[in-house]
Design a protein around this motif. Sequence first.
Motif, PDB file in Angstrom:
ATOM      1  N   ASP A  28       0.907  -1.148  -0.085  1.00 23.33           N
ATOM      2  CA  ASP A  28      -0.076  -0.111  -0.119  1.00 23.33           C
ATOM      3  C   ASP A  28       0.862   1.465  -0.056  1.00 23.33           C
ATOM      4  O   ASP A  28       0.492   2.183  -0.663  1.00 23.33           O
ATOM      5  CB  ASP A  28      -1.006   0.049   1.210  1.00 23.33           C
ATOM      6  N   ARG A  31       2.212   1.998  -3.481  1.00 22.11           N
ATOM      7  CA  ARG A  31       1.348   2.417  -4.110  1.00 22.11           C
ATOM      8  C   ARG A  31       0.801   3.787  -4.031  1.00 22.11           C
ATOM      9  O   ARG A  31       0.690   4.608  -5.120  1.00 22.11           O
ATOM     10  CB  ARG A  31      -0.101   1.666  -4.043  1.00 22.11           C
ATOM     11  N   GLN A  32       1.108   4.260  -2.966  1.00 21.80           N
ATOM     12  CA  GLN A  32       0.853   5.532  -2.590  1.00 21.80           C
ATOM     13  C   GLN A  32       2.067   6.503  -3.096  1.00 21.80           C
ATOM     14  O   GLN A  32       1.862   7.564  -3.876  1.00 21.80           O
ATOM     15  CB  GLN A  32       0.811   5.891  -1.160  1.00 21.80           C
ATOM     16  N   TYR A  33       3.356   5.675  -2.858  1.00 22.19           N
ATOM     17  CA  TYR A  33       4.363   6.495  -3.732  1.00 22.19           C
ATOM     18  C   TYR A  33       4.343   6.470  -5.066  1.00 22.19           C
ATOM     19  O   TYR A  33       4.731   7.581  -5.848  1.00 22.19           O
ATOM     20  CB  TYR A  33       5.687   5.679  -3.312  1.00 22.19           C
ATOM     21  N   GLN A  34       3.527   5.399  -5.792  1.00 18.17           N
ATOM     22  CA  GLN A  34       3.485   5.502  -7.251  1.00 18.17           C
ATOM     23  C   GLN A  34       2.453   6.553  -7.758  1.00 18.17           C
ATOM     24  O   GLN A  34       2.778   7.314  -8.634  1.00 18.17           O
ATOM     25  CB  GLN A  34       2.839   4.176  -7.513  1.00 18.17           C
ATOM     26  N   LYS A  35       1.311   6.635  -6.824  1.00 18.06           N
ATOM     27  CA  LYS A  35       0.443   7.798  -7.096  1.00 18.06           C
ATOM     28  C   LYS A  35       1.166   9.257  -7.128  1.00 18.06           C
ATOM     29  O   LYS A  35       0.989   9.966  -8.073  1.00 18.06           O
ATOM     30  CB  LYS A  35      -0.574   8.109  -6.129  1.00 18.06           C
ATOM     31  N   ARG A  36       2.227   9.476  -6.245  1.00 21.83           N
ATOM     32  CA  ARG A  36       2.977  10.927  -6.073  1.00 21.83           C
ATOM     33  C   ARG A  36       3.806  10.815  -7.143  1.00 21.83           C
ATOM     34  O   ARG A  36       3.964  11.839  -7.637  1.00 21.83           O
ATOM     35  CB  ARG A  36       3.740  10.666  -4.798  1.00 21.83           C
ATOM     36  N   ASN A  38       3.405   9.564 -10.353  1.00 23.14           N
ATOM     37  CA  ASN A  38       2.708   9.981 -11.451  1.00 23.14           C
ATOM     38  C   ASN A  38       2.079  11.362 -11.259  1.00 23.14           C
ATOM     39  O   ASN A  38       2.189  12.107 -12.617  1.00 23.14           O
ATOM     40  CB  ASN A  38       1.405   9.239 -11.390  1.00 23.14           C
ATOM     41  N   LEU A  39       1.786  12.070 -10.258  1.00 23.72           N
ATOM     42  CA  LEU A  39       1.664  13.546 -10.162  1.00 23.72           C
ATOM     43  C   LEU A  39       2.621  14.349 -10.658  1.00 23.72           C
ATOM     44  O   LEU A  39       2.595  15.292 -11.405  1.00 23.72           O
ATOM     45  CB  LEU A  39       0.995  13.795  -8.751  1.00 23.72           C
ATOM     46  N   GLU A  42       3.255  14.281 -14.234  1.00 26.38           N
ATOM     47  CA  GLU A  42       2.379  15.367 -15.196  1.00 26.38           C
ATOM     48  C   GLU A  42       2.769  16.813 -14.817  1.00 26.38           C
ATOM     49  O   GLU A  42       2.745  17.593 -15.834  1.00 26.38           O
ATOM     50  CB  GLU A  42       0.995  14.887 -14.503  1.00 26.38           C
ATOM     51  N   LEU A  74       9.594   4.576 -11.385  1.00 27.06           N
ATOM     52  CA  LEU A  74       7.960   4.118 -11.271  1.00 27.06           C
ATOM     53  C   LEU A  74       7.822   2.436 -11.937  1.00 27.06           C
ATOM     54  O   LEU A  74       7.251   1.747 -11.449  1.00 27.06           O
ATOM     55  CB  LEU A  74       7.179   4.974 -12.496  1.00 27.06           C
ATOM     56  N   GLU A  78       6.726  -0.607  -9.585  1.00 23.07           N
ATOM     57  CA  GLU A  78       5.727  -1.660 -10.351  1.00 23.07           C
ATOM     58  C   GLU A  78       6.204  -3.149  -9.943  1.00 23.07           C
ATOM     59  O   GLU A  78       5.385  -3.775  -9.435  1.00 23.07           O
ATOM     60  CB  GLU A  78       5.339  -1.303 -11.704  1.00 23.07           C
TER      61      GLU A  78
END
Length: 200
Positions: A28, A31-36, A38-39, A42, A74, A78
């Motif tokens: 988990d 996954r939070q690190y992945q979201k950061r 990705n942001l 962008e 990233l 994964e």
Amino acid sequence: MGNLFGRKRRSRVTEQDKAVLQLKQQRDKLRQYQKRLNLNLERERALARQLLKEGKKEKAMLLLKKKRYQEQLLDKTENQISNLERMVQDIEFTQIEMKVIEGLKIGNECLNKMHQVMSIEEVERIIGETQDAVEYQRQIDEILAGSLTEEDEDAILEELNAITQEQVELPEVPSEPLPEKIPEASPVKNRPKPELVAAS
């Protein structure tokens, strides 16, 4: 009261459960690190476009290099998440296998105890006694059936026919022919009324 709160209850949480929980927590967090990431990617892509519009090509190149490094991170993240999920599935499946093996072990012990109570010799003895009893009963039946003579058999059949005849008795058929037309009944003539006898 002291015993009520002082007694330790045995926890049902096993070491495997703790390991699974830790692995899921790590997954988990990744996954939070992945979201950061990705942001950030962008934002940096948008910022690189802005820098190119402003003519700051070198800064845009530096930003794109940083972005490329984060994309590699990233991909690694994964892979780590996949490894963690595989590990969780392996542990959970091994727990199921352990329960199956424990069940088989208990079943095997139960079967062994039952086999000790009833040995093959005991089963053979019971089957032999049962067959002897069936054979003995068959001999008794043959003796009883053989004690009737042929005359007895005829008498039994005769009695059976008589009982059957009694149950199905039909009325006799008249020997005279039936009249073709039934004569009509004559009307009743006026009869004199009986006189009343006066009481004296």
